[in-house]
Design a protein around this motif. Sequence first.
Motif, PDB file in Angstrom:
ATOM      1  N   VAL A   1       0.834  -1.200   0.000  1.00 21.96           N
ATOM      2  CA  VAL A   1       0.000   0.000   0.000  1.00 21.96           C
ATOM      3  C   VAL A   1       0.871   1.252   0.000  1.00 21.96           C
ATOM      4  CG1 VAL A   1      -1.631   1.366   1.366  1.00 21.96           C
ATOM      5  CG2 VAL A   1      -2.014  -1.083   1.042  1.00 21.96           C
ATOM      6  N   ARG A   2       1.902   1.256   0.804  1.00 22.68           N
ATOM      7  CA  ARG A   2       2.766   2.438   0.917  1.00 22.68           C
ATOM      8  C   ARG A   2       3.458   2.746  -0.413  1.00 22.68           C
ATOM      9  NH1 ARG A   2       4.661   5.704   4.893  1.00 22.68           N
ATOM     10  NH2 ARG A   2       6.864   6.288   4.971  1.00 22.68           N
ATOM     11  N   GLN A   3       3.781   1.727  -1.178  1.00 19.46           N
ATOM     12  CA  GLN A   3       4.446   1.935  -2.472  1.00 19.46           C
ATOM     13  C   GLN A   3       3.515   2.489  -3.544  1.00 19.46           C
ATOM     14  OE1 GLN A   3       7.446  -0.908  -4.059  1.00 19.46           O
ATOM     15  NE2 GLN A   3       6.724  -2.230  -2.409  1.00 19.46           N
ATOM     16  N   PHE A   4       2.234   2.093  -3.519  1.00 22.65           N
ATOM     17  CA  PHE A   4       1.376   2.330  -4.675  1.00 22.65           C
ATOM     18  C   PHE A   4       0.159   3.224  -4.423  1.00 22.65           C
ATOM     19  CE2 PHE A   4       3.081  -2.099  -5.299  1.00 22.65           C
ATOM     20  CZ  PHE A   4       4.107  -1.694  -6.136  1.00 22.65           C
ATOM     21  N   VAL A   5      -0.219   3.404  -3.170  1.00 12.32           N
ATOM     22  CA  VAL A   5      -1.404   4.200  -2.850  1.00 12.32           C
ATOM     23  C   VAL A   5      -0.958   5.561  -2.318  1.00 12.32           C
ATOM     24  CG1 VAL A   5      -3.456   4.356  -1.391  1.00 12.32           C
ATOM     25  CG2 VAL A   5      -2.771   2.148  -2.367  1.00 12.32           C
ATOM     26  N   PRO A   6      -1.472   6.664  -2.879  1.00 13.72           N
ATOM     27  CA  PRO A   6      -1.043   7.989  -2.425  1.00 13.72           C
ATOM     28  C   PRO A   6      -1.381   8.228  -0.961  1.00 13.72           C
ATOM     29  CG  PRO A   6      -2.947   8.164  -3.871  1.00 13.72           C
ATOM     30  CD  PRO A   6      -2.496   6.749  -3.949  1.00 13.72           C
ATOM     31  N   SER A   7      -0.626   9.122  -0.333  1.00 14.57           N
ATOM     32  CA  SER A   7      -0.858   9.470   1.064  1.00 14.57           C
ATOM     33  C   SER A   7      -0.782  10.984   1.228  1.00 14.57           C
ATOM     34  CB  SER A   7       0.184   8.801   1.964  1.00 14.57           C
ATOM     35  OG  SER A   7       1.448   9.410   1.797  1.00 14.57           O
ATOM     36  N   LYS A   8      -1.320  11.456   2.337  1.00 12.64           N
ATOM     37  CA  LYS A   8      -1.270  12.879   2.641  1.00 12.64           C
ATOM     38  C   LYS A   8       0.158  13.377   2.748  1.00 12.64           C
ATOM     39  CE  LYS A   8      -5.559  12.710   5.368  1.00 12.64           C
ATOM     40  NZ  LYS A   8      -6.152  12.900   6.715  1.00 12.64           N
ATOM     41  N   GLU A   9       1.083  12.470   3.099  1.00  8.98           N
ATOM     42  CA  GLU A   9       2.486  12.865   3.278  1.00  8.98           C
ATOM     43  C   GLU A   9       3.103  13.429   2.002  1.00  8.98           C
ATOM     44  OE1 GLU A   9       4.243   9.752   6.499  1.00  8.98           O
ATOM     45  OE2 GLU A   9       3.254   8.876   4.752  1.00  8.98           O
ATOM     46  N   GLU A  10       2.546  13.043   0.856  1.00  8.40           N
ATOM     47  CA  GLU A  10       3.085  13.534  -0.418  1.00  8.40           C
ATOM     48  C   GLU A  10       2.837  15.024  -0.624  1.00  8.40           C
ATOM     49  OE1 GLU A  10       2.590  11.002  -4.024  1.00  8.40           O
ATOM     50  OE2 GLU A  10       1.690   9.593  -2.605  1.00  8.40           O
ATOM     51  N   ALA A  11       1.916  15.572   0.135  1.00  8.24           N
ATOM     52  CA  ALA A  11       1.644  17.013   0.029  1.00  8.24           C
ATOM     53  C   ALA A  11       2.760  17.836   0.672  1.00  8.24           C
ATOM     54  CB  ALA A  11       0.310  17.347   0.680  1.00  8.24           C
ATOM     55  N   ASN A  12       3.620  17.198   1.448  1.00  8.40           N
ATOM     56  CA  ASN A  12       4.741  17.887   2.095  1.00  8.40           C
ATOM     57  C   ASN A  12       5.919  17.926   1.129  1.00  8.40           C
ATOM     58  OD1 ASN A  12       6.492  19.016   3.983  1.00  8.40           O
ATOM     59  ND2 ASN A  12       7.108  17.013   4.779  1.00  8.40           N
ATOM     60  N   ILE A  13       6.051  19.005   0.398  1.00  9.90           N
ATOM     61  CA  ILE A  13       7.113  19.152  -0.606  1.00  9.90           C
ATOM     62  C   ILE A  13       8.178  20.091  -0.048  1.00  9.90           C
ATOM     63  CG2 ILE A  13       7.656  19.933  -2.935  1.00  9.90           C
ATOM     64  CD1 ILE A  13       4.824  19.079  -3.740  1.00  9.90           C
ATOM     65  N   LEU A  14       9.379  19.562   0.118  1.00  9.88           N
ATOM     66  CA  LEU A  14      10.462  20.319   0.728  1.00  9.88           C
ATOM     67  C   LEU A  14      11.176  21.188  -0.303  1.00  9.88           C
ATOM     68  CD1 LEU A  14      12.042  17.500   2.960  1.00  9.88           C
ATOM     69  CD2 LEU A  14      10.196  19.113   3.527  1.00  9.88           C
ATOM     70  N   PRO A  15      11.790  22.282   0.118  1.00  9.26           N
ATOM     71  CA  PRO A  15      12.530  23.145  -0.810  1.00  9.26           C
ATOM     72  C   PRO A  15      13.661  22.414  -1.523  1.00  9.26           C
ATOM     73  CG  PRO A  15      12.161  24.277   1.273  1.00  9.26           C
ATOM     74  CD  PRO A  15      11.716  22.863   1.483  1.00  9.26           C
ATOM     75  N   SER A  16      14.224  21.387  -0.878  1.00  7.20           N
ATOM     76  CA  SER A  16      15.348  20.655  -1.463  1.00  7.20           C
ATOM     77  C   SER A  16      14.910  19.640  -2.507  1.00  7.20           C
ATOM     78  CB  SER A  16      16.125  19.923  -0.368  1.00  7.20           C
ATOM     79  OG  SER A  16      15.283  19.024   0.333  1.00  7.20           O
TER      80      SER A  16
END
Length: 322
Positions: free
Chosen positions: A54-69
């Motif tokens: 699931v972690r590999q293929f299903v999107p999560s809210k964590e992807e909304a955290n986009i770092l400057p780097s």
Amino acid sequence: MSRYWTSLEDLYSENLLTESSEIETVAREFQIKVSPTMQAQMADSKGGDYDALVRQFVPSKEEANILPSELDDPIGDRRFSPAPGVVHRYEDRALLKITQLCEVYCRFCFRKEMIGQKGETLSKPDLALAMEYFRAHKELWEVILTGGDPLVLSARRLAEALDALVEIDHIKSIRIHTRIPVISPEKITDELLNLLESIVDRGKALTIVLHANHASEFSLSARKALLALRKRGVLLISQSVLLKGVNDSLPVLTDLMRTLIENGVKPYYLHQMDLARGTSHFVVENERGIALVNALRESVSGICVPRLIIEIPEGEGKRVLA
């Protein structure tokens, strides 16, 4: 489970996600696709195996955290692209990004900004230009088909590229990077196997680099597909990504590497995460990654141990960590 999951609605209906504004934002930014085979593997998995898929293929809210780097082209493909679909970063080898399509869209992919409908399509005229480049650069010993996933293509379309490469005398090695044998093993058809065997018979070294990150990806059909490839004279090696919450423990890595060897696939690279946007939740610290590989080296057969590598951002190349 006969169709792909390609939308949040598909995932909501399977109770894999709960509706939220954050996940809607992620879905607008990054595409979704899960193959029927991986859907079945999820259904058959339990506990940590299920979570790893699931972690590999299903999107999560964590992807909304986009770092400057984090970067939209973290390994610098564009900087080293002298012709359509071509990336020539190292002297004796070059990439041919023949398609932008994949059977699944991995949440950690370093080309997540370029694949699917966002990516480039290599037309027949563009493929001809790529071949002109390869013919003109006699320092090239190897061409690596990547994308996207080259084995998404029909055998006929793949043959257009492979047949052209076979005719270039100084290209001695052809490599194909793919997830297909585990993600959609039904695509390893007799027509494809015949094509690949013909490349070997015509004197080229042919290597398939299998991308797999967890032993639970290996269904019975996947194991049969890998055996069929071996029987046709294809060399099989692997690349995996070290992912927090997926395979960042010694027992899970041991299981993965042994599973690869049991299926005739030599562990080759274990990648540290590239700086792709929205992927910081997958990052395993370098020191911990090195410790894991050193522990692996001490506890399993040497043939099961990959090299831990990291890509230097902006196209500066690979560095071996362990």
